[in-house]
Design a protein around this motif. Sequence first.
Motif, short mmCIF file in Angstrom:
data_model
loop_
_atom_site.label_atom_id
_atom_site.label_comp_id
_atom_site.label_asym_id
_atom_site.label_seq_id
_atom_site.Cartn_x
_atom_site.Cartn_y
_atom_site.Cartn_z
N SER A 345 -24.57 27.18 -28.99
CA SER A 345 -24.94 26.17 -30.00
C SER A 345 -26.34 25.63 -29.76
O SER A 345 -27.11 25.41 -30.71
N GLY A 346 -26.69 25.43 -28.48
CA GLY A 346 -28.01 24.92 -28.16
C GLY A 346 -29.12 25.86 -28.60
O GLY A 346 -30.14 25.43 -29.15
N ILE A 347 -28.92 27.17 -28.37
CA ILE A 347 -29.93 28.16 -28.76
C ILE A 347 -30.10 28.19 -30.28
O ILE A 347 -31.22 28.20 -30.80
N VAL A 348 -28.97 28.19 -31.01
CA VAL A 348 -29.05 28.21 -32.47
C VAL A 348 -29.69 26.93 -33.00
O VAL A 348 -30.49 26.95 -33.93
N THR A 349 -29.35 25.79 -32.40
CA THR A 349 -29.91 24.50 -32.84
C THR A 349 -31.42 24.47 -32.66
O THR A 349 -32.16 24.01 -33.55
N GLU A 350 -31.90 24.97 -31.52
CA GLU A 350 -33.35 25.00 -31.28
C GLU A 350 -34.05 25.92 -32.28
O GLU A 350 -35.11 25.58 -32.83
N ALA A 351 -33.47 27.10 -32.49
CA ALA A 351 -34.08 28.04 -33.44
C ALA A 351 -34.08 27.48 -34.86
O ALA A 351 -35.05 27.66 -35.61
N ALA A 352 -33.00 26.78 -35.23
CA ALA A 352 -32.93 26.18 -36.56
C ALA A 352 -33.99 25.10 -36.74
O ALA A 352 -34.62 24.97 -37.80
N ALA A 353 -34.20 24.29 -35.69
CA ALA A 353 -35.22 23.23 -35.75
C ALA A 353 -36.61 23.84 -35.92
O ALA A 353 -37.44 23.31 -36.67
N GLU A 354 -36.87 24.94 -35.22
CA GLU A 354 -38.19 25.57 -35.32
C GLU A 354 -38.45 26.15 -36.70
O GLU A 354 -39.59 26.15 -37.18
N THR A 355 -37.42 26.67 -37.35
CA THR A 355 -37.59 27.27 -38.68
C THR A 355 -37.36 26.29 -39.82
O THR A 355 -37.45 26.65 -40.99
N GLY A 356 -37.02 25.04 -39.48
CA GLY A 356 -36.91 24.00 -40.51
C GLY A 356 -35.65 24.02 -41.34
O GLY A 356 -35.68 23.62 -42.51
N VAL A 357 -34.52 24.48 -40.77
CA VAL A 357 -33.25 24.46 -41.50
C VAL A 357 -32.27 23.54 -40.76
O VAL A 357 -32.36 23.36 -39.55
N GLU A 358 -31.35 22.98 -41.52
CA GLU A 358 -30.42 21.99 -40.97
C GLU A 358 -29.02 22.59 -40.83
O GLU A 358 -28.51 23.24 -41.75
N ILE A 359 -28.40 22.38 -39.66
CA ILE A 359 -27.05 22.85 -39.41
C ILE A 359 -26.05 21.81 -39.90
O ILE A 359 -26.15 20.62 -39.57
N GLU A 360 -25.05 22.27 -40.68
CA GLU A 360 -24.02 21.35 -41.18
C GLU A 360 -22.85 21.25 -40.23
O GLU A 360 -22.36 20.16 -39.93
N SER A 361 -22.37 22.40 -39.73
CA SER A 361 -21.23 22.39 -38.82
C SER A 361 -21.22 23.66 -37.99
O SER A 361 -21.81 24.67 -38.38
N VAL A 362 -20.54 23.59 -36.83
CA VAL A 362 -20.41 24.74 -35.94
C VAL A 362 -18.94 24.96 -35.63
O VAL A 362 -18.24 24.03 -35.21
N GLU A 363 -18.47 26.18 -35.81
CA GLU A 363 -17.09 26.56 -35.52
C GLU A 363 -17.06 27.31 -34.19
O GLU A 363 -17.81 28.28 -33.99
N GLU A 364 -16.22 26.86 -33.27
CA GLU A 364 -16.10 27.51 -31.96
C GLU A 364 -14.76 28.25 -31.90
O GLU A 364 -13.72 27.67 -32.19
N ALA A 365 -14.80 29.51 -31.48
CA ALA A 365 -13.57 30.30 -31.43
C ALA A 365 -13.62 31.28 -30.27
O ALA A 365 -14.62 31.98 -30.07
N ARG A 366 -12.54 31.29 -29.49
CA ARG A 366 -12.36 32.28 -28.44
C ARG A 366 -11.24 33.21 -28.92
O ARG A 366 -10.12 32.75 -29.19
N LEU A 367 -11.53 34.48 -29.04
CA LEU A 367 -10.58 35.40 -29.66
C LEU A 367 -10.61 36.75 -28.95
O LEU A 367 -11.53 37.06 -28.18
N LEU A 368 -9.59 37.53 -29.25
CA LEU A 368 -9.47 38.89 -28.71
C LEU A 368 -9.01 39.79 -29.84
O LEU A 368 -8.00 39.51 -30.50
N GLU A 369 -9.75 40.86 -30.10
CA GLU A 369 -9.39 41.80 -31.17
C GLU A 369 -9.13 43.17 -30.56
O GLU A 369 -10.00 43.75 -29.90
N VAL A 370 -7.93 43.70 -30.78
CA VAL A 370 -7.49 44.95 -30.16
C VAL A 370 -6.92 45.87 -31.23
O VAL A 370 -6.24 45.42 -32.16
#
Length: 686
Positions: A345-370
Amino acid sequence: MKHGFYSRIAAENIKKNTRLYLPRILAEAGLLGCFYILLTLAMDSRLSEALGGAYLSMFMTMGAIVIGLLSFILILYVNSFLMKQRKREYGLYNVLGMEKRHAIHVLFFESFFTSLLSVLLGLCFGMLFYKLSSLLICRLLRGDIVAGFYYLSAPTLLISAVIFFALDLFAFLVNSVTIRRLKPVELLAGEHTGEREPRVKWFLLILGLCSLGAGYFIALTVQSPLQAILLFFAAVLLVILGTYCLFVTGTTFVLKCLKRNRKYYYNKRHMPAVAGLLFRMKQNAVGLASIAILATGVLVMISTTVSLYSGVQDTMETNYPRQLYLSAFQRNGEEITHLSFDELSGIVTEAAAETGVEIESVEEARLLEVSYLLRDDRLLTKTEVEGGWDMEELTSALFITEETYSRLQGQVLFTTNERRLDLAEDEIAFCTISTTADKIGYAPKTLTIDGKEYRVKELLNYFPVKSNTGTVVNTVGVVCADEAVLNDIYLAQKAAYGEYASEYTSRIGVRFADEEAVSAVGAELSKAIEEKLAAAYSGEELIFTLDTKWEALHNVLDMYGTFLFLGILLGFVCLFSTILIIYYKQISEGYEDRERFQIMEKIGMEPREVKRAIGSQLVLQFFLPLVTAAVHTAAAFPILLKLLKILMLTNTQLFVICTIITFAVFALVYVAVYALTAKTYYKIVH
């Protein structure tokens, strides 16, 4: 005799038979022009590089091959018609003292002149419309206009000309062999061949019914998209074979049944039509079947490609609820360490600030696909299955914990109350995410995973995490009690699959406040995220997955836009071929019916009744292919839906609407062509 004599006769023959030769020249020119456009687009590397995709070259090459095959078939069909009309003339040459080899010399110059005109006109048509086609491609793919479309490609000009000259040369050789083999009397009577009443060929009738039935059975019973890929072309070939067989002998069988119906047949409105069709159905059937197949091709190609392109936004919304998904892990030998949600989230937030776009929400998910095989309420790994994999049972299972499900359900559905499932260690919640026909309504009471049986406590209507497999295979969602249960499943599939085992994914899904704004700077944002990941973990092996909606949209537009352009062009070629066949059939029917209807008028039938009989015959003959095409398209609907699933289109309603509109427009064009060519028929008859 000097060659100038033959060439003058040939030129005069073409001039006298303009009604026959002009459509043939225009048809070949149109086919060559379309072939040149597709081949030039396929070989224009600047266009592919500018649009950033390899779809264009591959699909344009496939389209050029299809048009080449259609051209071969159509040129032979037109050639056979022209030869039938000209046999009497060539026979007359022989009777008047000209040897067969001299007639072949005349035929050579006729073929050379018409071929030369067709090729030159076709190349001019191709060069003229190539720039327009290139601009249309850029428009469909929403890409930048590439300068320099006016240039001429010498290789494609040469290849196109050589291929179509070769097709015409083959047609000339076929005609030469025909003239050499026939006797003068047969040549003189060639225009009237096919008048003998045909018999019902029971073998062809049974073969046609079986082929068509088998093709329909495949189309209607296909279960999965993967199965549809394997069986689609088999079904197409069976339907084509069945159509030709049933038109050749099935129509004869029906007409004979009508003839046996004395009340129907012995009617002045029905007898001329039924009798006329019956006596010439053998030669008519092939043309009518060709019209039906080509009409089906128009309907299928236009409706599917328009549906795909029209449903781009719907496809994106279905497959990308959020605009950006990011997951990453570090590998140190066999040890894998996932980046935390806070780090991602920190990396995406920094990149978004540099490019001038605003984040509305962040979804966190730990998953396994088999990947498993779903068989008898069991998810089986390869170690549990003897023999090879059955692609029909291939199922992608998406696992999350109850904690993840409860948290994400509240975020997605915008509710404040987290729903608790209260699962025990041997209980799961089950959801069907995407399914094939044979799994519709699938609701297991228990599910065995890697040898351990779990009770399905609850069936879910919604799963808050999207799969990476799209809609190609069966996809199910499984909610486990906790991390311990999920880890047991992870270790079991790890032991079964070894180095090919699936790994956990710690993924964040990011929704931005302004989707248009983030799409405009999407490339910059993606580059900034990649640079920050590389800088933060430069000394270690980092594997990351960055999946964005804007890049997926660009890729989908590349594919769908290319499909639509190819569908339009091939649909145009099929429609053009259909019109040409109808035109030549009307002329052929007119010449063959003229003497017959003149006799009817002489024996007392009024002109009004003659015209009514003609209309009845034409309606029976030329609207049968349209009805057949509609039936073929309806039967192909289920398998086409499966194929569209592979291309991520799941909106059945959109496909139905596009198919109905396409059929309505095609039917109007077909009726208009029928009305115009019918006038030519009436003029010839009278």
